[in-house]
Design a protein around this motif. Sequence first.
Motif, PDB file in Angstrom:
ATOM      1  N   ASP A 106      58.554   7.341  47.877  1.00 46.34           N
ATOM      2  CA  ASP A 106      57.943   8.662  47.466  1.00 46.34           C
ATOM      3  C   ASP A 106      57.779   8.746  45.921  1.00 46.34           C
ATOM      4  OD1 ASP A 106      57.974   8.412  50.026  1.00 46.34           O
ATOM      5  OD2 ASP A 106      60.282  10.137  50.351  1.00 46.34           O
ATOM      6  N   LEU A 107      58.606   8.557  45.215  1.00 48.15           N
ATOM      7  CA  LEU A 107      58.803   8.634  44.125  1.00 48.15           C
ATOM      8  C   LEU A 107      57.421   7.919  43.067  1.00 48.15           C
ATOM      9  CD1 LEU A 107      59.864   9.599  41.391  1.00 48.15           C
ATOM     10  CD2 LEU A 107      61.064   7.595  41.119  1.00 48.15           C
ATOM     11  N   LEU A 135      54.486   8.059  45.606  1.00 51.55           N
ATOM     12  CA  LEU A 135      53.017   8.579  45.540  1.00 51.55           C
ATOM     13  C   LEU A 135      53.747  10.019  45.174  1.00 51.55           C
ATOM     14  CD1 LEU A 135      53.312   7.840  49.920  1.00 51.55           C
ATOM     15  CD2 LEU A 135      52.202   7.472  47.935  1.00 51.55           C
ATOM     16  N   ASP A 136      54.570  10.486  44.467  1.00 53.73           N
ATOM     17  CA  ASP A 136      54.585  12.052  44.190  1.00 53.73           C
ATOM     18  C   ASP A 136      53.920  12.255  42.589  1.00 53.73           C
ATOM     19  OD1 ASP A 136      56.419  12.941  45.547  1.00 53.73           O
ATOM     20  OD2 ASP A 136      57.962  13.135  44.777  1.00 53.73           O
ATOM     21  N   LYS A 137      53.829  10.349  41.669  1.00 53.20           N
ATOM     22  CA  LYS A 137      53.763  10.256  40.514  1.00 53.20           C
ATOM     23  C   LYS A 137      52.053  10.203  40.807  1.00 53.20           C
ATOM     24  CE  LYS A 137      56.732   7.373  37.973  1.00 53.20           C
ATOM     25  NZ  LYS A 137      56.944   6.438  37.950  1.00 53.20           N
ATOM     26  N   LEU A 138      51.495   9.305  42.244  1.00 51.50           N
ATOM     27  CA  LEU A 138      49.692   9.133  42.301  1.00 51.50           C
ATOM     28  C   LEU A 138      49.466  10.653  43.147  1.00 51.50           C
ATOM     29  CD1 LEU A 138      50.141   6.299  44.310  1.00 51.50           C
ATOM     30  CD2 LEU A 138      49.061   6.265  41.594  1.00 51.50           C
ATOM     31  N   GLN A 139      50.543  11.221  43.229  1.00 51.64           N
ATOM     32  CA  GLN A 139      49.482  13.062  43.572  1.00 51.64           C
ATOM     33  C   GLN A 139      49.114  12.561  44.980  1.00 51.64           C
ATOM     34  OE1 GLN A 139      47.851  14.459  40.265  1.00 51.64           O
ATOM     35  NE2 GLN A 139      50.134  15.877  39.482  1.00 51.64           N
ATOM     36  N   LEU A 140      50.000  12.418  46.400  1.00 53.25           N
ATOM     37  CA  LEU A 140      49.441  11.655  46.737  1.00 53.25           C
ATOM     38  C   LEU A 140      50.078  12.467  47.943  1.00 53.25           C
ATOM     39  CD1 LEU A 140      48.425   8.130  47.301  1.00 53.25           C
ATOM     40  CD2 LEU A 140      47.148  10.460  46.839  1.00 53.25           C
ATOM     41  N   GLN A 141      49.982  13.179  49.153  1.00 55.77           N
ATOM     42  CA  GLN A 141      50.946  14.244  49.712  1.00 55.77           C
ATOM     43  C   GLN A 141      51.280  13.212  51.107  1.00 55.77           C
ATOM     44  OE1 GLN A 141      48.568  18.000  50.978  1.00 55.77           O
ATOM     45  NE2 GLN A 141      49.936  18.897  49.287  1.00 55.77           N
ATOM     46  N   TYR A 142      52.853  12.686  51.488  1.00 51.44           N
ATOM     47  CA  TYR A 142      52.847  13.111  52.596  1.00 51.44           C
ATOM     48  C   TYR A 142      53.743  13.647  53.138  1.00 51.44           C
ATOM     49  CZ  TYR A 142      56.600  12.012  49.276  1.00 51.44           C
ATOM     50  OH  TYR A 142      57.798  12.273  48.314  1.00 51.44           O
ATOM     51  N   ARG A 143      54.099  14.521  53.119  1.00 47.49           N
ATOM     52  CA  ARG A 143      54.599  15.294  53.510  1.00 47.49           C
ATOM     53  C   ARG A 143      54.222  16.382  54.774  1.00 47.49           C
ATOM     54  NH1 ARG A 143      58.653  15.857  49.401  1.00 47.49           N
ATOM     55  NH2 ARG A 143      60.122  14.309  50.039  1.00 47.49           N
TER      56      ARG A 143
END
Length: 189
Positions: free
Chosen positions: A178-179, A181-189
């Motif tokens: 999740d961290l 994905l946050d750095k990559l700025q990809l939304q997973y929710r």
Amino acid sequence: MLKIVLISGKRKCGKDFVSERLQRRLGSRSRIVRISEPIKSEWARKLQLDLDALLSDGPYKEKYRRDMIVWSDEVRARDYGYFCRVAMEEALSRQQTPYILVSDVRRKNDIKWFRETYGAEKVITLRLTSRPETRCARGWTFTAGIDDVPSECDLDDLADGFDFVLANDEELDQEAIDLLLDKLQLQYR
Ligand SMILES: Nc1ncnc2c1ncn2[C@@H]1O[C@H](COP(=O)(O)OP(=O)(O)OP(=O)(O)O)[C@@H](O)[C@H]1O
């Protein structure tokens, strides 16, 4: 907006592993594209080999790796974007998703092709690193003709660097994914 994550790293750094973990978290908004897929399918067709075995992570793939590198380099010398283009055309014809994870980027020219084709603002580069002992524990042994040629080394001296680098030596729990994905700025929710 379309975002394309170009994932690179040396053999057994976990390109497939990390791509699959990211894809699983992103779900239907993402898909994995492998540049090696059209290489392997054309190679299998040429030599009448077992494509599924070639696509899987095992000794069969290793047996043909060096020959595939030599042949695919000849194709690239004529058209550096050839395999990227075929892989993307095939993927996009089947399913359009906002996020694409390209799990086996190996060349500066691969990055160049994606930036030229889709626009630099849509392309994110992610470099995976692992210590040699970690890679050995995952089954890697240095092989001349494979580990010392451009398919493995071309991105060692990428002039403008990677957008993100992940040291992949430990188990990656959900929080680590999740961290990332946050750095990559990809939304997973
Ligand atoms: N963080 C990790 N935790 C546990 N196992 C991992 C991790 N990263 C990779 N692995 C395991 O290491 C092995 C090699 O990983 P993977 O196949 O993803 O590497 P690769 O970079 O795609 O290699 P290649 O270039 O040879 O295709 C696999 O068995 C994978 O499950």
